[in-house]
Design a protein around this motif. Sequence first.
Motif, PDB file in Angstrom:
ATOM      1  N   ASP A  20      28.024  23.624   2.424  1.00 48.49           N
ATOM      2  CA  ASP A  20      28.019  24.657   1.500  1.00 48.49           C
ATOM      3  C   ASP A  20      27.531  25.872   1.652  1.00 48.49           C
ATOM      4  O   ASP A  20      27.393  26.801   2.172  1.00 48.49           O
ATOM      5  CB  ASP A  20      26.863  23.890   0.365  1.00 48.49           C
ATOM      6  CG  ASP A  20      27.565  23.576  -0.584  1.00 48.49           C
ATOM      7  OD1 ASP A  20      29.020  22.590  -0.554  1.00 48.49           O
ATOM      8  OD2 ASP A  20      26.926  22.346  -1.136  1.00 48.49           O
ATOM      9  N   ARG A  51      30.027  27.344   4.490  1.00 47.53           N
ATOM     10  CA  ARG A  51      30.564  28.027   3.707  1.00 47.53           C
ATOM     11  C   ARG A  51      30.846  29.991   3.328  1.00 47.53           C
ATOM     12  O   ARG A  51      31.118  30.685   2.891  1.00 47.53           O
ATOM     13  CB  ARG A  51      31.532  27.637   2.402  1.00 47.53           C
ATOM     14  CG  ARG A  51      32.267  26.025   2.586  1.00 47.53           C
ATOM     15  CD  ARG A  51      32.426  25.528   1.371  1.00 47.53           C
ATOM     16  NE  ARG A  51      33.805  24.870   1.440  1.00 47.53           N
ATOM     17  CZ  ARG A  51      33.032  23.326   1.183  1.00 47.53           C
ATOM     18  NH1 ARG A  51      31.877  23.004  -0.073  1.00 47.53           N
ATOM     19  NH2 ARG A  51      33.991  22.108   0.574  1.00 47.53           N
ATOM     20  N   GLN A  52      28.841  30.082   3.186  1.00 46.62           N
ATOM     21  CA  GLN A  52      29.044  31.057   3.279  1.00 46.62           C
ATOM     22  C   GLN A  52      28.384  31.817   5.023  1.00 46.62           C
ATOM     23  O   GLN A  52      28.457  33.169   4.544  1.00 46.62           O
ATOM     24  CB  GLN A  52      27.228  30.950   2.794  1.00 46.62           C
ATOM     25  CG  GLN A  52      27.400  30.331   1.608  1.00 46.62           C
ATOM     26  CD  GLN A  52      25.993  29.903   1.085  1.00 46.62           C
ATOM     27  OE1 GLN A  52      24.721  30.378   1.610  1.00 46.62           O
ATOM     28  NE2 GLN A  52      25.364  29.047   0.323  1.00 46.62           N
TER      29      GLN A  52
END
Length: 130
Positions: free
Chosen positions: A109, A112-113
């Motif tokens: 996660d 993904r940023q």
Amino acid sequence: VASGLAGVLGGCDAVFSCLGASIDPSPARGWRSYAAVDVPANRALIAAAKSAAVRRFVYVSAHHDDAMKRTLQYVAAHEAVVDTLRASGLSYGVLRPTGFFSAFGMLLDLARQGPVPLMGDGRAVTNPLH
């Protein structure tokens, strides 16, 4: 827990359990300890497997050393289940993967940023499977 399992495993040849509490202690999830979730739930599943004459029970524990079993609640709870399985009389197997795979999900996660910060000097290697 055990009463809800009555008859569920009838006709099963094998049970594979990776049942347990999340490693994410988020208050929003109503987190309970590993000993409060992993041990009674898996003991009930082991008892149900024995009652149903299941031929093989496979359990996912965690790779560890003796010190970790004495100091980490996560490992201690998993190994309490293994002890119950050993004493059950069932034919069994125990898998002990390394790492906390849910933690890898959190890193995904983060990735993904954007770029994920490099920790250390970049020469360390990780192996999430043992």
